[in-house]
Design a protein around this motif. Structure first.
Motif, PDB file in Angstrom:
ATOM      1  N   TYR A 186      23.036 113.384 -58.965  1.00 36.65           N
ATOM      2  CA  TYR A 186      22.498 114.575 -59.615  1.00 36.65           C
ATOM      3  C   TYR A 186      21.078 114.880 -59.145  1.00 36.65           C
ATOM      4  CZ  TYR A 186      26.234 113.077 -62.781  1.00 36.65           C
ATOM      5  OH  TYR A 186      27.433 112.653 -63.301  1.00 36.65           O
ATOM      6  N   ALA A 187      20.746 116.184 -59.146  1.00 39.31           N
ATOM      7  CA  ALA A 187      19.379 116.597 -58.844  1.00 39.31           C
ATOM      8  C   ALA A 187      18.472 116.149 -59.979  1.00 39.31           C
ATOM      9  CB  ALA A 187      19.295 118.107 -58.671  1.00 39.31           C
ATOM     10  N   ALA A 188      17.369 115.506 -59.665  1.00 35.69           N
ATOM     11  CA  ALA A 188      16.464 114.983 -60.689  1.00 35.69           C
ATOM     12  C   ALA A 188      15.615 116.077 -61.324  1.00 35.69           C
ATOM     13  CB  ALA A 188      15.561 113.901 -60.093  1.00 35.69           C
ATOM     14  N   ALA A 189      15.533 117.258 -60.667  1.00 33.36           N
ATOM     15  CA  ALA A 189      14.741 118.366 -61.199  1.00 33.36           C
ATOM     16  C   ALA A 189      15.200 119.661 -60.550  1.00 33.36           C
ATOM     17  CB  ALA A 189      13.252 118.137 -60.943  1.00 33.36           C
ATOM     18  N   ASP A 190      14.765 120.792 -61.158  1.00 24.43           N
ATOM     19  CA  ASP A 190      15.022 122.086 -60.530  1.00 24.43           C
ATOM     20  C   ASP A 190      14.339 122.138 -59.168  1.00 24.43           C
ATOM     21  OD1 ASP A 190      16.199 122.637 -62.932  1.00 24.43           O
ATOM     22  OD2 ASP A 190      14.754 124.171 -63.551  1.00 24.43           O
ATOM     23  N   GLY A 191      14.950 122.833 -58.252  1.00 24.31           N
ATOM     24  CA  GLY A 191      14.306 122.961 -56.942  1.00 24.31           C
ATOM     25  C   GLY A 191      15.182 123.655 -55.922  1.00 24.31           C
TER      26      GLY A 191
END
Length: 335
Positions: free
Chosen positions: A243-248
């Protein structure tokens, strides 16, 4: 009774002749005396009649007064009973109001502790267990029976209870607007914090929480030499989602002999995260991703001894410890 008049001397003889052979009684009296006796007798009879009428009237009046007195006593007793019942109901309501005021105080404490917790979250500080513990009401009902003698409250105790309840409710009402304003501001801060947390790599990138190698110096698994490990290794099963750890935005994807399949995401915070050794990448270069989106599958490609995710967090071009940002699932509940 026979009257025989003797006008010669104006005297009267009264004869009383009993039945049978009893002797006859004679009374001689002058006319004036007889008239006086007759007038006196009539006066006595009239007086007796008047007294009888007056007594009868008074007796009726007394009976009426007694009935009114009994009715008044009944009404008075009913009024006393009603007032005592009303007083008991007021005391019951007062006790209920006192309990409600304590509940309000407890809720105010809960709100204040919630406010403190939210502030602590937004500032990143921890709260001591003592400050987060909500005060328990000493009179909270316990499981099991209750009992004891019924001891009425004294007037002083009732007045004290009234004063305490009034003071409690007044204090709560005075404090509530300020607390409400603080909570509104805290709510705004929490929303800002949530937005900030979405652009920081705080989201744990795998279903597994098994860390196999930490950031920093370590013995290289291939050469056994002391080297720097620029990321965090998390063990897992091949094909697990990453999973992506943050928006980006995805700025780079590809394959190298060291990284294997990898995905690089740039975040609005200025940080970068790199996900290595993927079985395959799912997100493509130029994609915009949200925190928690699946961007690849866990694998063991490149320089790897087994299925795991190597995640790096880069700040200003320099790798930093991912655990400075990542939140291990369940860690918050354990604090």
């Amino acid at each position: 009774m026979k009257f025989r008049f003797k006008p010669t001397n104006k005297k009267f003889t009264v004869l009383i002749v009993p039945e049978g052979t009893s002797p006859v009684f004679r009374f001689k009296m002058r006319f004036a005396l007889l008239l006086s006796l007759l007038v006196s007798a009539m006066a006595v009879i009239i007086l007796a009649l008047v007294l009888a009428l007056v007594n009868r009237s008074n007796t009726s009046r007394i009976v009426m007064l007694e009935a009114e007195l009994t009715s008044s006593e009944d009404r008075l007793q009913s009024t006393v009973d009603d007032k005592e019942k009303a007083i008991d109901e007021l005391l019951t309501e007062l006790i209920a109001l006192s309990e409600k005021s304590k509940t309000i105080e407890s809720k105010m404490v809960e709100l204040e502790n919630l406010e403190a917790e939210l502030k602590a979250i937004t500032t990143g500080s921890r709260i001591s267990p003592a400050s987060t513990k909500i005060n328990q009401d000493k009179e909270a009902p316990q499981d099991g029976g209750v009992g004891g003698e019924s001891v009425p409250l004294s007037d002083a105790e009732v007045r004290s209870l009234i004063d305490e309840t009034k003071a409690s409710i007044t204090a709560s009402l005075n404090e509530m607007p300020e607390l409400q304003a603080r909570l509104e501001q805290t709510k705004v801060n929490v929303e800002k914090y949530k937005e900030m947390m979405r652009i920081l790599p705080t989201y744990w990138p795998t279903d597994s929480t098994r860390i196999t190698s930490h950031f920093g110096k370590r013995s290289d698994p291939f050469s056994n030499r002391l080297t720097s490990h620029n990321g965090l290794d998390i063990g897992g099963n091949t094909g697990d989602p990453v999973y992506a750890a943050a928006d980006g935005k995805v700025t780079d994807t590809g394959y190298s002999s060291a990284r294997g399949n990898y995905v690089t995401v740039a975040h609005p915070s200025g940080l970068q995260t790199i996900y290595m050794h993927l079985q395959k990448g799912i997100a493509a270069k130029g994609d915009t991703v949200k925190q928690g989106d699946t961007i690849g599958l866990l694998g063991s490609t490149g320089r790897s001894t087994g299925p795991h995710l190597h995640i790096e967090v880069v700040k200003g071009g320099t790798p930093v410890d991912p655990l400075n940002y990542l939140t291990i699932p369940g860690e918050d509940e354990a604090l």
